[in-house]
Design a protein around this motif. Structure first.
Motif, short mmCIF file in Angstrom:
data_model
loop_
_atom_site.label_atom_id
_atom_site.label_comp_id
_atom_site.label_asym_id
_atom_site.label_seq_id
_atom_site.Cartn_x
_atom_site.Cartn_y
_atom_site.Cartn_z
N UNK A 84 0.81 -1.22 0.00
CA UNK A 84 0.00 0.00 0.00
C UNK A 84 0.84 1.28 0.00
N UNK A 85 2.17 1.14 0.03
CA UNK A 85 3.05 2.32 0.05
C UNK A 85 3.19 2.91 -1.34
N UNK A 86 2.97 4.20 -1.44
CA UNK A 86 3.07 4.91 -2.71
C UNK A 86 4.50 5.38 -2.96
N UNK A 87 5.15 5.89 -1.92
CA UNK A 87 6.49 6.46 -2.04
C UNK A 87 7.57 5.42 -1.72
N UNK A 88 8.81 5.67 -2.15
CA UNK A 88 9.92 4.78 -1.79
C UNK A 88 10.08 4.70 -0.27
N UNK A 89 10.32 3.49 0.24
CA UNK A 89 10.40 3.25 1.68
C UNK A 89 11.75 2.66 2.05
N UNK A 90 12.40 3.27 3.02
CA UNK A 90 13.71 2.81 3.46
C UNK A 90 13.84 3.03 4.97
N UNK A 91 13.48 2.04 5.78
CA UNK A 91 13.51 2.19 7.24
C UNK A 91 14.94 2.27 7.79
N UNK A 92 15.04 2.68 9.06
CA UNK A 92 16.33 2.81 9.73
C UNK A 92 16.55 1.67 10.71
N UNK A 93 17.79 1.29 10.87
CA UNK A 93 18.15 0.26 11.84
C UNK A 93 17.85 0.74 13.26
N UNK A 94 18.06 2.05 13.50
CA UNK A 94 17.88 2.60 14.85
C UNK A 94 16.42 2.83 15.24
N UNK A 95 15.51 2.70 14.28
CA UNK A 95 14.08 2.74 14.61
C UNK A 95 13.62 1.29 14.76
N UNK A 96 13.71 0.79 15.99
CA UNK A 96 13.53 -0.64 16.28
C UNK A 96 12.29 -1.26 15.64
N UNK A 97 11.15 -0.59 15.77
CA UNK A 97 9.90 -1.16 15.26
C UNK A 97 9.92 -1.30 13.74
N UNK A 98 10.32 -0.24 13.06
CA UNK A 98 10.34 -0.28 11.60
C UNK A 98 11.43 -1.20 11.07
#
Length: 405
Positions: A84-98
């Motif tokens: 469902x994501x429209x934009x490019x998605x690149x999570x961070x290692x330091x954001x534990x949940x994502x």
């Protein structure tokens, strides 16, 4: 004695080196895209796929133009967007949940990345149906077919009028005098393709003019523009474009997601940054990425970058790309193709390679105007001369061969 100035470098497509650099960057982008797409399996962590993608980009970029004083690097970090994501998605290692976000079976994952050589960047985006084995049917197959044909149609609508015309001089002149498709006409035709497969165009889907060190030039084409939004300009010979198509199985409306914005890009704005952490972050960005997009996870200290980037965004020296998704949570698609428009037509520098035989749908396009446009070539055939030469060589070789009689 007067100083002699160095000759000004021609960075347009008139310079063969420019196209060579674009093609080199495109080759790298394609190779890494293929490898990253193979990593998009059920249960795979998105952040780990993105990290691996960037590692592969760096490895491949390091192999070309060795020992030459030419800037080169990543033109778009590896991003993997869930259904469902429209934009490019690149999570961070330091954001534990994502960082724990994984791909689920049946998701329409969009993989986007790119490389640049001497500021000439290519970006490509393709789709992967996660954990799909054998033939795919149902609504996801409808979406894949719709997106493929919408993309093919959009590329043909970008060919300048008369460019590929044949016949007499009078016929060529008549074709060249035809009006190019307006942005509203382009949107209307793309929407017809989407409708044939019960899909909708994602609002504000934008294609940009590319330039050296620039992926958002002075011209842009916006499909299904929202209120107060409009495109500017149309494609012309000698230009390079990043062409985007995005469709949805839902409303096509977009909402901002409750995730941290991790994708940024340097602007031309100047601003005196007050915090040392902000200055340090900007300095690293300028050195590593220039004016190309980057992810905060690519910086040396991810946690420090999250702090340093705040003032940079507030001061306008960095642009922040807000994460967005389908308003009703439906699956969306995205394809991104980098093209060059030359006197011979459109050259796909970097683009998706969809195998439609893997996707079964009972829907089809029946609009005659669209079917005729889809039959048009993207470029003039330049292989006839080479084929004639091959035939001559083959004939000569046959004459030289000894007879068995």
């Amino acid at each position: 004695m007067a100083e002699t100035q160095a000759p000004e470098v021609d960075y347009t497509l008139n310079n063969p080196d420019t196209l060579t650099k674009y093609k080199t960057a495109a080759t790298i982008s394609h190779k890494v895209l293929e490898a990253v797409s193979a990593l998009c399996v059920e249960g795979a962590k998105i952040v780990e796929i993105c990290q691996k993608g960037d590692e592969l980009l760096e490895e491949e970029i390091a192999k070309v133009y060795k020992g030459k004083k030419i800037a080169k690097g990543i033109s778009h970090p590896t991003t993997v967007s869930p259904s469902s994501y429209v934009t490019p998605y690149t999570p961070l290692v330091s954001d534990a949940k994502e960082a724990e976000t994984t791909l689920k079976a049946g998701e329409v994952a969009k993989v986007q990345l790119g490389a640049q050589i001497d500021g000439f960047g290519t970006i490509v985006c393709d789709m992967v149906i996660v954990a799909a084995e054998g033939e795919v049917s149902g609504r996801e197959a409808d979406l894949i077919h719709a997106t493929h044909y919408a993309n093919e149609l959009l590329l043909r609508l970008m060919v300048p009028p008369g460019l590929l015309a044949s016949g007499t001089d009078e016929e060529k002149a008549k074709a060249a005098a035809e009006k190019p498709y307006s942005q509203s006409q382009i949107t209307g035709l793309i929407e017809k393709v989407a409708k044939a497969y019960d899909c909708t165009v994602v609002e504000n889907t934008t294609s940009w003019l590319f330039d050296r060190n620039e992926i958002e030039g002075t011209k842009k084409i916006i499909l299904s523009p929202g209120s107060g939004v409009k495109g500017e300009g149309l494609p012309a010979v000698g230009e390079v474009w990043g062409v985007e198509i995005g469709l949805s199985l839902g409303s096509g409306k977009v909402k901002t997601l409750e995730h941290r914005a991790t994708l940024h890009r340097r602007t031309t704005t100047t601003y005196i940054l007050k915090r040392p952490s902000s200055r340090q972050t900007l300095s690293e960005v300028v050195k590593k990425f220039g004016t190309f997009p980057f992810s905060l996870r690519q910086l040396d200290d991810e946690k420090a970058a999250k702090v340093g980037v705040v003032e940079c965004v507030r001061g306008g020296v960095l642009r922040q790309y807000e994460p967005a998704g389908e308003a009703d949570g439906s699956a969306v698609s995205r394809l991104f193709t980098t093209i060059a428009i030359t006197k011979n037509g459109i050259t796909r520098l970097a683009g998706p390679t969809t195998d439609l035989t893997k996707f079964k749908t009972d829907k089809k396009i029946e609009d005659e105007e669209i079917l005729k446009i889809l039959e048009r070539p993207l470029a003039r055939s330049t292989g006839s001369k080479g084929n004639k030469n091959k035939k001559k060589k083959a004939a000569a070789k046959k004459e030289d061969e000894p007879s068995n009689e």
